[in-house]
Design a protein around this motif. Structure first.
Motif, PDB file in Angstrom:
ATOM      1  N   ILE A  52      33.879  48.060  14.523  1.00  0.00           N
ATOM      2  CA  ILE A  52      33.347  46.713  14.323  1.00  0.00           C
ATOM      3  C   ILE A  52      34.440  45.690  14.598  1.00  0.00           C
ATOM      4  O   ILE A  52      35.513  45.742  14.006  1.00  0.00           O
ATOM      5  N   LYS A  53      34.139  44.779  15.515  1.00  0.00           N
ATOM      6  CA  LYS A  53      34.997  43.625  15.793  1.00  0.00           C
ATOM      7  C   LYS A  53      34.142  42.388  15.570  1.00  0.00           C
ATOM      8  O   LYS A  53      32.930  42.482  15.408  1.00  0.00           O
ATOM      9  N   GLU A  54      34.758  41.232  15.596  1.00  0.00           N
ATOM     10  CA  GLU A  54      33.995  40.005  15.351  1.00  0.00           C
ATOM     11  C   GLU A  54      32.955  39.731  16.429  1.00  0.00           C
ATOM     12  O   GLU A  54      31.951  39.084  16.173  1.00  0.00           O
ATOM     13  N   ASP A  55      33.158  40.259  17.634  1.00  0.00           N
ATOM     14  CA  ASP A  55      32.223  39.983  18.724  1.00  0.00           C
ATOM     15  C   ASP A  55      31.410  41.197  19.177  1.00  0.00           C
ATOM     16  O   ASP A  55      30.596  41.086  20.086  1.00  0.00           O
ATOM     17  N   ALA A  56      31.618  42.366  18.546  1.00  0.00           N
ATOM     18  CA  ALA A  56      30.881  43.553  18.991  1.00  0.00           C
ATOM     19  C   ALA A  56      30.911  44.662  17.940  1.00  0.00           C
ATOM     20  O   ALA A  56      31.883  44.791  17.191  1.00  0.00           O
ATOM     21  N   HIS A  57      29.843  45.443  17.921  1.00  0.00           N
ATOM     22  CA  HIS A  57      29.782  46.681  17.156  1.00  0.00           C
ATOM     23  C   HIS A  57      29.612  47.780  18.193  1.00  0.00           C
ATOM     24  O   HIS A  57      28.619  47.784  18.917  1.00  0.00           O
ATOM     25  N   THR A  58      30.573  48.698  18.285  1.00  0.00           N
ATOM     26  CA  THR A  58      30.553  49.715  19.325  1.00  0.00           C
ATOM     27  C   THR A  58      30.547  51.098  18.698  1.00  0.00           C
ATOM     28  O   THR A  58      31.368  51.400  17.834  1.00  0.00           O
ATOM     29  N   LEU A  59      29.611  51.941  19.157  1.00  0.00           N
ATOM     30  CA  LEU A  59      29.554  53.333  18.710  1.00  0.00           C
ATOM     31  C   LEU A  59      30.279  54.230  19.707  1.00  0.00           C
ATOM     32  O   LEU A  59      30.074  54.117  20.919  1.00  0.00           O
ATOM     33  N   PHE A  60      31.108  55.115  19.185  1.00  0.00           N
ATOM     34  CA  PHE A  60      31.785  56.126  19.985  1.00  0.00           C
ATOM     35  C   PHE A  60      31.271  57.479  19.517  1.00  0.00           C
ATOM     36  O   PHE A  60      31.164  57.723  18.308  1.00  0.00           O
ATOM     37  N   GLY A  61      30.919  58.362  20.460  1.00  0.00           N
ATOM     38  CA  GLY A  61      30.325  59.639  20.103  1.00  0.00           C
ATOM     39  C   GLY A  61      31.129  60.831  20.577  1.00  0.00           C
ATOM     40  O   GLY A  61      31.798  60.782  21.609  1.00  0.00           O
ATOM     41  N   PHE A  62      31.033  61.917  19.804  1.00  0.00           N
ATOM     42  CA  PHE A  62      31.804  63.131  20.075  1.00  0.00           C
ATOM     43  C   PHE A  62      30.944  64.349  19.799  1.00  0.00           C
ATOM     44  O   PHE A  62      30.270  64.422  18.770  1.00  0.00           O
ATOM     45  N   LYS A  63      30.981  65.304  20.701  1.00  0.00           N
ATOM     46  CA  LYS A  63      30.199  66.532  20.541  1.00  0.00           C
ATOM     47  C   LYS A  63      30.853  67.466  19.525  1.00  0.00           C
ATOM     48  O   LYS A  63      30.175  68.146  18.775  1.00  0.00           O
ATOM     49  N   GLN A  64      32.180  67.490  19.490  1.00  0.00           N
ATOM     50  CA  GLN A  64      32.919  68.395  18.606  1.00  0.00           C
ATOM     51  C   GLN A  64      33.678  67.634  17.525  1.00  0.00           C
ATOM     52  O   GLN A  64      34.207  66.549  17.778  1.00  0.00           O
ATOM     53  N   ALA A  65      33.763  68.213  16.344  1.00  0.00           N
ATOM     54  CA  ALA A  65      34.450  67.583  15.217  1.00  0.00           C
ATOM     55  C   ALA A  65      35.946  67.408  15.488  1.00  0.00           C
ATOM     56  O   ALA A  65      36.534  66.400  15.088  1.00  0.00           O
ATOM     57  N   ASP A  66      36.562  68.375  16.188  1.00  0.00           N
ATOM     58  CA  ASP A  66      38.002  68.251  16.446  1.00  0.00           C
ATOM     59  C   ASP A  66      38.306  67.106  17.410  1.00  0.00           C
ATOM     60  O   ASP A  66      39.356  66.465  17.308  1.00  0.00           O
ATOM     61  N   GLU A  67      37.392  66.803  18.321  1.00  0.00           N
ATOM     62  CA  GLU A  67      37.585  65.674  19.225  1.00  0.00           C
ATOM     63  C   GLU A  67      37.509  64.358  18.438  1.00  0.00           C
ATOM     64  O   GLU A  67      38.326  63.453  18.645  1.00  0.00           O
TER      65      GLU A  67
END
Length: 125
Positions: A52-67
């Motif tokens: 979360i930033k003041e100008d955007a909410h960005t989702l980052f996704g990962f298939k593996q827990a270690d990543e």
């Protein structure tokens, strides 16, 4: 905040996916590691990090827990933001990153686009 998303894979690109979760399409940025692991799955579950930033909410996704764990460690370093962390995970495998850090191999980390000598040294420390 949003620990994971589970739903139907609507669109897949090397840099992001769109996941339909009960009629809501989530735009999730991914690394090349995750992209290659997804293949052509119809139903998908990705572990996520919401930045979360003041100008955007960005989702980052990962298939593996270690990543995801490695991503969180990388972005905790001064000078490494989420986009840079994702670039590192796209350029090197998790095992290569961990090996370079343990070996103190600045050159390997520095080969990632946008990573200079000082940032590579901070990552190793």
């Amino acid at each position: 905040m949003i620990d994971y998303l589970s739903g139907r894979l609507v669109f897949k690109d090397p840099t992001y996916v769109i996941i339909d979760v009960n009629g809501i399409g989530y735009h999730v940025k991914i690394s090349l590691q995750t992209y290659t692991e997804i293949k052509d799955e119809e139903q998908i579950k990705l572990l996520t990090f919401l930045h979360i930033k003041e100008d955007a909410h960005t989702l980052f996704g990962f298939k593996q827990a270690d990543e995801k764990r490695l991503f969180l460690l990388l972005i905790s370093i001064n000078g490494v933001g989420p986009s840079t962390g994702l670039m590192i995970l796209s350029s090197l495998s998790s095992a290569e990153i961990e090996h370079a850090i343990l070996a103190g191999d600045v050159a390997t980390i520095q080969h990632v686009k946008g990573i200079g000598a000082k940032t590579a040294q901070r990552i190793i420390l």
